[in-house]
Design a protein around this motif. Structure first.
Motif, PDB file in Angstrom:
ATOM      1  N   ILE A   1      -0.018   6.638 -10.035  1.00  0.00           N
ATOM      2  CA  ILE A   1      -0.628   7.288 -10.297  1.00  0.00           C
ATOM      3  C   ILE A   1       0.264   7.920 -11.706  1.00  0.00           C
ATOM      4  N   HIS A   2       1.563   7.286 -11.846  1.00  0.00           N
ATOM      5  CA  HIS A   2       2.302   7.130 -13.300  1.00  0.00           C
ATOM      6  C   HIS A   2       1.528   6.662 -14.590  1.00  0.00           C
ATOM      7  N   LEU A   3       1.268   5.460 -13.671  1.00  0.00           N
ATOM      8  CA  LEU A   3      -0.125   4.543 -14.917  1.00  0.00           C
ATOM      9  C   LEU A   3      -1.769   5.080 -15.593  1.00  0.00           C
ATOM     10  N   LEU A   4      -2.328   5.949 -14.281  1.00  0.00           N
ATOM     11  CA  LEU A   4      -3.498   7.252 -14.022  1.00  0.00           C
ATOM     12  C   LEU A   4      -2.441   8.277 -15.281  1.00  0.00           C
ATOM     13  N   ARG A   5      -1.681   8.497 -15.430  1.00  0.00           N
ATOM     14  CA  ARG A   5      -0.683   9.789 -15.447  1.00  0.00           C
ATOM     15  C   ARG A   5      -1.231   9.668 -17.101  1.00  0.00           C
ATOM     16  N   ASN A   6      -0.271   8.280 -17.695  1.00  0.00           N
ATOM     17  CA  ASN A   6       0.068   7.177 -19.291  1.00  0.00           C
ATOM     18  C   ASN A   6      -1.419   7.794 -19.881  1.00  0.00           C
ATOM     19  N   ALA A   7      -2.782   7.118 -18.751  1.00  0.00           N
ATOM     20  CA  ALA A   7      -3.947   7.294 -19.542  1.00  0.00           C
ATOM     21  C   ALA A   7      -4.665   8.220 -19.448  1.00  0.00           C
ATOM     22  N   ILE A   8      -4.403   9.410 -18.891  1.00  0.00           N
ATOM     23  CA  ILE A   8      -4.582  10.475 -19.289  1.00  0.00           C
ATOM     24  C   ILE A   8      -4.172  11.401 -20.388  1.00  0.00           C
TER      25      ILE A   8
ATOM     26  N   ILE B   1       1.077  -1.641   0.168  1.00  0.00           N
ATOM     27  CA  ILE B   1      -0.148  -0.401   0.002  1.00  0.00           C
ATOM     28  C   ILE B   1       1.142   0.939  -0.426  1.00  0.00           C
ATOM     29  N   LYS B   2       2.077   1.582   1.025  1.00  0.00           N
ATOM     30  CA  LYS B   2       2.327   2.961   1.058  1.00  0.00           C
ATOM     31  C   LYS B   2       3.563   2.346  -0.151  1.00  0.00           C
ATOM     32  N   ALA B   3       3.866   1.839  -1.455  1.00  0.00           N
ATOM     33  CA  ALA B   3       4.466   1.680  -2.006  1.00  0.00           C
ATOM     34  C   ALA B   3       4.370   1.805  -3.725  1.00  0.00           C
ATOM     35  N   ILE B   4       2.902   1.326  -3.827  1.00  0.00           N
ATOM     36  CA  ILE B   4       1.827   1.386  -4.721  1.00  0.00           C
ATOM     37  C   ILE B   4       1.422   2.913  -5.382  1.00  0.00           C
ATOM     38  N   GLY B   5       1.736   3.718  -4.856  1.00  0.00           N
ATOM     39  CA  GLY B   5       0.870   4.905  -5.575  1.00  0.00           C
ATOM     40  C   GLY B   5       1.499   5.489  -6.075  1.00  0.00           C
ATOM     41  N   ASP B   6       2.425   5.642  -6.309  1.00  0.00           N
ATOM     42  CA  ASP B   6       3.218   6.273  -7.499  1.00  0.00           C
ATOM     43  C   ASP B   6       3.350   5.146  -8.868  1.00  0.00           C
ATOM     44  N   PRO B   7       3.582   4.742  -8.851  1.00  0.00           N
ATOM     45  CA  PRO B   7       3.444   3.341 -10.008  1.00  0.00           C
ATOM     46  C   PRO B   7       2.111   4.021 -10.879  1.00  0.00           C
TER      47      PRO B   7
END
Lengths: 123, 468
Positions: free
Chosen positions: B318-325, B310-316
């Motif tokens: 966000i990157h995938l979300l950013r990629n999708a956007i 949970i602690k480490a999954i946020g950044d990757p």
């Protein structure tokens, strides 16, 4: 007045939007937003502004510390500062004026009130 | 609406208000839960500030009930801040109820009924507390020995409630259903129907859990050795009563050790809601910056994962979300010309599937074109044109995870740090997971992150050892 650059500081995204929209409504267009005192001082490193509007109660660096820092800095010792407080926080207003803020505004305010307050401190 | 009503775009401000207030509400629940077991100036200030911000922004929207209740709560916090009051059970309960009220109000805000929200009972309860508490509440045994200091400190607070501390039930609330219903581009949240889950919990330092987990892992390893030894003994001395008894002991010890290990792993599970709840704002801001209309749909936020994940999954993520956007969802015009709905949809989902936890980041955008990926990979020297001639479409799509591929991610406000997909892949595999892509041109892409439900305990405990 409308060609002035304004820095406004508030930790609440909703407040930042409200202030930005209000400033645009009353004719300002050159706006810089900051989330707290630390952020504001960082933004001021790269840019000069003609007016600063700051919230009082913020994390990291609150309005009081920010105003003190600004007044210590020769570049900003005379820049007009408008402090935003809420109802029932009279002590804050007194403190703000004592440390060198030029005016204060109580939340909530209309764009018209903001305009009058800015006019007032620019005189 | 209110004195701010003369401005045009109220929807935007109302959206911002709902998101921010929901964030403050989550923060308040966490902080109030914390205040039941500990207290510090910093904590009290943060709680004060949350109520203060709710008061400030509600004022602009003329939500008078909100402003009034936030103001009353602020008064209580002020007394606590000035050490004129100690936050006992009753006080925290009332503050908690105020937050419940705000949650209800904000959930209804899109279709609220004027005057339907009565805050009087709560405001009266607060007024009673303010009246009754003119001196700090220390219990009688302490009152004689303990001096009342002007500032609150943890020992002083604890001195007042030794029993309470031991029996303390911290109400831990983890839910973000209101947010999950909040569309990115102006969709109103619908009424919250789900009941709050009030589960008695205690807070434990992560380090203690890590220690317990290492011990449980070692126990399981030693159990396996014992099992081997007893089997050897049974082979050598099949009729020996001690060998038989040892064999029996192993049949009960074995499952017990495994059960302990499982229980410890379960202690470390945290709902993924804590990660998901940051995303609506991020997606909305990025969408606005890219001038795209995007709706974020979240589900499965109760799915639990190990806290280290949970602690480490946020950044990757966000990157995938950013990629999708940035790369997935097309511009409104482009979508219209393809006959798609002008508003793109990104959905986030998490669920358990067999022995795996699956996280999906799905968009209904342009999809990934294998031909383009291939051309770029050859150009960048990631594959030779000879290798390329034998590659299947799926293998080609997976090339985006190769180091050196994602150089188009320019460092702009939106796409940020210019981190490539290879980093996402590396981050996820470091956590013991893997990323897969499914994509179809003009239909969209799905990024699938999978984690084993049971972590590879051996390598994990080795990792913990290295970190310490």
């Amino acid at each position: 007045m409308s060609d002035m650059k304004v820095l406004f500081v508030d930790d609440s995204p909703t407040m930042r939007r409200i202030i930005a929209n209000s400033l645009i409504k009353i004719g300002f267009s050159d706006l810089v937003a900051a989330e707290n005192g630390v952020d504001a001082l960082n933004k001021l490193k790269d840019t000069d502004v003609d007016l600063i509007i700051t919230d009082w109660n913020m994390p990291e660096m609150n309005g009081e510390k920010l105003v003190i820092k600004l007044r210590e800095n020769p570049r900003y010792k005379d820049t007009p500062i408008l402090v935003v407080t809420t109802r029932g926080m009279q002590e804050d207003v007194v403190a703000a004026v004592r440390i060198g803020a030029d005016g204060y505004m109580v939340k909530p305010f209309s764009p018209e009130v903001l305009k009058q307050k800015i006019k007032g401190i620019l005189k | 609406m209110g004195m701010y009503g003369e401005l045009g775009d109220m929807t935007e401000i109302l959206d911002e208000y709902v998101i921010e207030t929901n964030e403050l509400i989550e923060q308040l629940y966490q902080d109030l839960a914390l205040m039941r077991t500990q207290i510090s100036d910093e904590l009290v200030n943060r709680i004060f500030r949350s109520f203060h911000t709710i008061k400030g922004i509600s004022g602009f929207l003329s939500f008078d009930e909100c402003t009034g209740l936030a103001h009353a709560s602020e008064d209580l916090l002020n007394k606590i801040r000035n050490a004129e009051m100690t936050p006992d059970q009753k006080i925290i309960d009332v503050l908690w109820e105020s937050v419940d009220w705000f949650k209800m109000f904000v959930g209804d805000v899109g279709n609220r009924v004027e005057g339907a929200y009565n805050t009087s009972p709560l405001k009266n309860a607060i007024a009673d507390l303010l009246q009754s508490t003119s001196r700090p509440m220390l219990d009688s045994s302490e009152a004689t020995s303990a001096q009342v200091k002007p500032k609150l400190s943890i020992p002083q607070f604890a001195a007042g409630f030794p029993e309470d501390l031991i029996d303390q039930f911290v109400m831990d609330i983890t839910h973000s259903e209101s947010r999950s219903q909040l569309g990115v581009a102006g969709k109103k949240p619908s009424r919250i129907t789900e009941q709050k889950r009030l589960v008695p919990t205690i807070r434990v330092e992560v380090q203690r859990l890590d220690k317990l987990m290492n011990l449980a892992d070692e126990l399981v390893l030693e159990k396996d050795r014992l099992l081997q030894l007893s089997q050897r003994l049974a082979n050598d001395l099949p009729e020996h009563p001690t060998a038989i008894e040892l064999g029996l002991l192993n049949t009960s010890l074995g499952p017990m050790a495994t059960a302990i290990q499982d229980s410890v792993l379960q202690l470390r599970l945290v709902p993924i809601a804590t990660v998901f709840r940051k995303f609506p704002r991020i997606v909305r801001d990025m969408a606005r910056e890219m001038d795209k209309a995007i709706e974020l749909v979240i589900s499965g936020e109760d799915t639990e994962l190990d806290h280290s994940v949970i602690k480490a999954i946020g950044d990757p993520m966000i990157h995938l979300l950013r990629n999708a956007i940035v790369h997935g969802i097309e511009t409104t015009e482009s979508r219209r010309s393809k006959g798609k709905s002008p508003r793109g949809i990104i959905s986030l989902d998490a669920y358990q599937e067999g022995a795996q936890i699956v996280i999906l980041i799905k968009d209904d955008g342009a999809g990934i074109d294998p031909a383009k990926i291939l051309a770029k990979s050859i150009e960048k020297g990631i594959v030779s044109s000879h290798e390329a001639s034998n590659m299947k479409p799926q293998e080609i799509i997976d090339l985006i995870f190769r180091p050196g591929f994602s150089t188009t991610e320019k460092i702009t406000d939106v796409s940020g740090r210019g981190v490539g997909m290879d980093i996402v892949n590396t981050n996820v595999s470091e956590l013991g997971g893997l990323v897969e892509i499914e994509s179809e041109i003009n239909i969209g892409s799905v990024f699938i992150i999978k984690f084993p439900l049971r972590r590879n305990t051996l390598t994990d405990s080795m990792k913990v050892g290295v970190h310490e």
